[in-house]
Motif scaffolding. Structure first.
Motif, short mmCIF file in Angstrom:
data_model
loop_
_atom_site.label_atom_id
_atom_site.label_comp_id
_atom_site.label_asym_id
_atom_site.label_seq_id
_atom_site.Cartn_x
_atom_site.Cartn_y
_atom_site.Cartn_z
N ALA A 196 -8.79 0.40 -0.48
CA ALA A 196 -8.05 1.64 -0.35
C ALA A 196 -7.20 1.89 1.05
CB ALA A 196 -9.07 2.88 -0.13
N ILE A 197 -7.55 1.04 1.96
CA ILE A 197 -6.60 1.56 3.17
C ILE A 197 -5.21 0.64 3.27
CG2 ILE A 197 -6.55 0.64 5.53
CD1 ILE A 197 -9.26 1.23 5.90
N ASN B 174 7.35 3.28 -1.35
CA ASN B 174 7.86 5.44 -1.18
C ASN B 174 8.95 5.36 -0.74
OD1 ASN B 174 8.04 6.74 -2.76
ND2 ASN B 174 6.83 7.91 -1.61
N TYR C 256 -4.06 -0.60 0.39
CA TYR C 256 -3.22 0.26 -0.96
C TYR C 256 -2.44 1.16 -0.54
CZ TYR C 256 -2.40 1.48 -5.98
OH TYR C 256 -1.86 2.52 -7.05
N SER C 257 -2.99 1.77 0.11
CA SER C 257 -2.18 3.02 0.68
C SER C 257 -0.98 3.16 1.25
CB SER C 257 -3.27 4.72 0.91
OG SER C 257 -3.99 4.01 2.31
N SER C 258 -1.27 2.09 2.47
CA SER C 258 -0.47 1.90 3.21
C SER C 258 0.95 0.81 2.85
CB SER C 258 -0.89 1.57 4.52
OG SER C 258 -1.31 -0.27 3.82
N THR D 131 -7.15 -1.69 -5.91
CA THR D 131 -6.36 -0.60 -6.72
C THR D 131 -6.96 1.16 -7.10
OG1 THR D 131 -6.25 -1.93 -9.20
CG2 THR D 131 -4.69 -2.32 -7.33
N THR D 132 -8.49 0.43 -6.91
CA THR D 132 -9.49 2.11 -7.47
C THR D 132 -9.06 1.90 -8.68
OG1 THR D 132 -7.69 3.48 -6.57
CG2 THR D 132 -8.67 2.55 -5.37
N PHE E 193 1.64 0.18 -0.40
CA PHE E 193 2.22 1.95 -1.82
C PHE E 193 2.75 2.94 -1.00
CE2 PHE E 193 0.43 -0.70 -3.96
CZ PHE E 193 1.36 -1.93 -4.59
N ALA E 194 2.82 3.67 0.87
CA ALA E 194 3.55 4.70 1.36
C ALA E 194 4.81 3.51 1.66
CB ALA E 194 2.30 4.97 1.63
N ASN E 195 4.46 2.21 2.24
CA ASN E 195 5.98 2.09 2.84
C ASN E 195 6.82 1.57 1.76
OD1 ASN E 195 5.01 1.89 5.49
ND2 ASN E 195 3.98 0.38 5.37
#
Length: 195
Positions: free
Chosen positions: A167-168, A178, A170-172, A141-142, A174-176
């Protein structure tokens, strides 16, 4: 085949052919039954695998829920739970490898030694796993508090890999999440825009 089956005998017959055995084995208290015959319960990893197999049913349930228009909110909520579960599963795998790296190395600078969690200092596997999972979640989660750090070259390379992977993922994920949260009220937004 696209038809809704309402006859109880046909439903029961299909269930007996598909998920019944997995559900039955996953719900039986095999640890308690076998503890009567043996002192070790390490043989029952198979039962845990069956419980994980039951999670596959969530995907099937989500597909059924998304086909109904009025049930889109429940389907989105289930998808969010699935994404979070997937993130936790990846964190579990990262933690297991992190623990393994600390366990196989013989140097006194490995992370287990530095944090006082080596086998000699700590015979509690749950403390070691908790520390490894904590490190994995902080890294993925950085957040990276820095209280558990990679100390050897092997641990540093693995940490670099985990930072990139985290990073990959977590971002993908939590973008979904959202997007799914925003779609909860899509019907209400359409109604308000037409007013």
């Amino acid at each position: 085949d696209g038809f809704m089956v309402l006859e109880p005998k046909m439903i029961a017959k299909r269930y007996l052919k598909s998920w019944f055995i997995i559900d039955l084995l996953a719900t039986l208290p095999l640890e308690h039954i076998m503890s009567v015959f043996t002192a070790s319960t390490s043989q029952f990893q198979f039962r845990r695998m069956l419980k994980i197999l039951r999670m596959l049913r969530l995907g099937k349930l989500a597909k059924k829920k998304s086909s109904g228009g009025g049930q889109a909110v429940a389907s989105n909520a289930l998808r969010i739970v699935q994404l979070l579960f997937m993130f936790l599963m990846v964190a579990h795998w990262v933690a297991c490898v992190w623990f393994y790296l600390g366990d196989i190395q013989t140097t006194s600078t490995r992370w287990l030694e530095a944090d006082g969690l080596a086998q000699d200092d700590c015979d509690c596997l749950s403390e070691q796993y908790t520390a490894a999972l904590y490190w994995a979640l902080c890294t993925m989660t950085t957040v990276g508090y820095g209280d558990i750090t990679p100390n050897t070259t092997m641990e540093r390379w693995y940490a670099i890999l985990c930072i990139l992977l985290g990073a990959i993922i977590y971002s993908s994920i939590f973008a979904n999440v959202n997007i799914l949260i925003q779609s909860f009220d899509s019907l209400g937004q359409r109604y308000r825009s037409q007013m």
